[in-house]
Scaffold this active site. Sequence first.
Site, PDB file in Angstrom:
ATOM      1  N   GLY A   1       0.790  -1.204   0.000  1.00 19.73           N
ATOM      2  CA  GLY A   1       0.000   0.000   0.000  1.00 19.73           C
ATOM      3  C   GLY A   1       0.828   1.261   0.000  1.00 19.73           C
ATOM      4  O   GLY A   1       0.278   2.338  -0.098  1.00 19.73           O
ATOM      5  N   HIS A   2       2.151   1.188   0.098  1.00 21.16           N
ATOM      6  CA  HIS A   2       2.972   2.388   0.077  1.00 21.16           C
ATOM      7  C   HIS A   2       3.609   2.594  -1.298  1.00 21.16           C
ATOM      8  O   HIS A   2       3.476   3.649  -1.891  1.00 21.16           O
ATOM      9  CB  HIS A   2       4.056   2.334   1.148  1.00 21.16           C
ATOM     10  N   HIS A   3       4.326   1.576  -1.792  1.00 17.16           N
ATOM     11  CA  HIS A   3       4.965   1.693  -3.106  1.00 17.16           C
ATOM     12  C   HIS A   3       3.928   1.685  -4.225  1.00 17.16           C
ATOM     13  O   HIS A   3       4.093   2.355  -5.234  1.00 17.16           O
ATOM     14  CB  HIS A   3       5.936   0.539  -3.354  1.00 17.16           C
ATOM     15  N   ASP A  26       9.408  -5.838   0.046  1.00 20.88           N
ATOM     16  CA  ASP A  26      10.840  -5.544   0.207  1.00 20.88           C
ATOM     17  C   ASP A  26      11.164  -5.271   1.673  1.00 20.88           C
ATOM     18  O   ASP A  26      12.144  -4.620   1.991  1.00 20.88           O
ATOM     19  CB  ASP A  26      11.268  -4.381  -0.683  1.00 20.88           C
ATOM     20  N   ALA A  61      14.143   3.224   3.443  1.00 21.10           N
ATOM     21  CA  ALA A  61      15.020   2.061   3.387  1.00 21.10           C
ATOM     22  C   ALA A  61      14.203   0.778   3.267  1.00 21.10           C
ATOM     23  O   ALA A  61      14.593  -0.263   3.767  1.00 21.10           O
ATOM     24  CB  ALA A  61      15.908   2.023   4.625  1.00 21.10           C
ATOM     25  N   GLY A  62      13.059   0.834   2.613  1.00 15.90           N
ATOM     26  CA  GLY A  62      12.227  -0.345   2.420  1.00 15.90           C
ATOM     27  C   GLY A  62      10.919  -0.232   3.179  1.00 15.90           C
ATOM     28  O   GLY A  62      10.750   0.624   4.036  1.00 15.90           O
TER      29      GLY A  62
END
Length: 134
Positions: A1-3, A26, A61-62
């Site tokens: 839901g973020h990327h 990731d 950072a992921g």
Amino acid sequence: GHHVHPALVALAIPTKAISRVMATTDAGAAAGLPPGSRARLGDQAIMAGDRTAQLEDGTMAGSLLTMDGALRMLVGLGLPLEEAARMCASTPAEALGLADTGAIAAGNRADLVVMDRALRVRQTYVGGVPALEH
């Protein structure tokens, strides 16, 4: 839901078909830790935020998305549990050519996750042996 926005995920699935879309993450060492917790990414310190991990300078950072979180997100989009589970296990195993992984079947590795009704991990098995109890 973020990327990838959930609406885009919901659009991609019927466009490609369940057997051609796989869930992935990731997430690294900070996944599953509460916000503010610290972990390492190679030789760099990272901190768990609400949805992503960040380096000390604020650089992302992921993600912190775990596979059970991906499964819950897919079910939350309206996918039947069986289809969401296929996208999280069977489709990736098939894409990697892992013939003995990704499905419950005679002769397979018996790497299993037991979840409760809220799709939270309760027990993990690796090769049929209990590995972690939650």
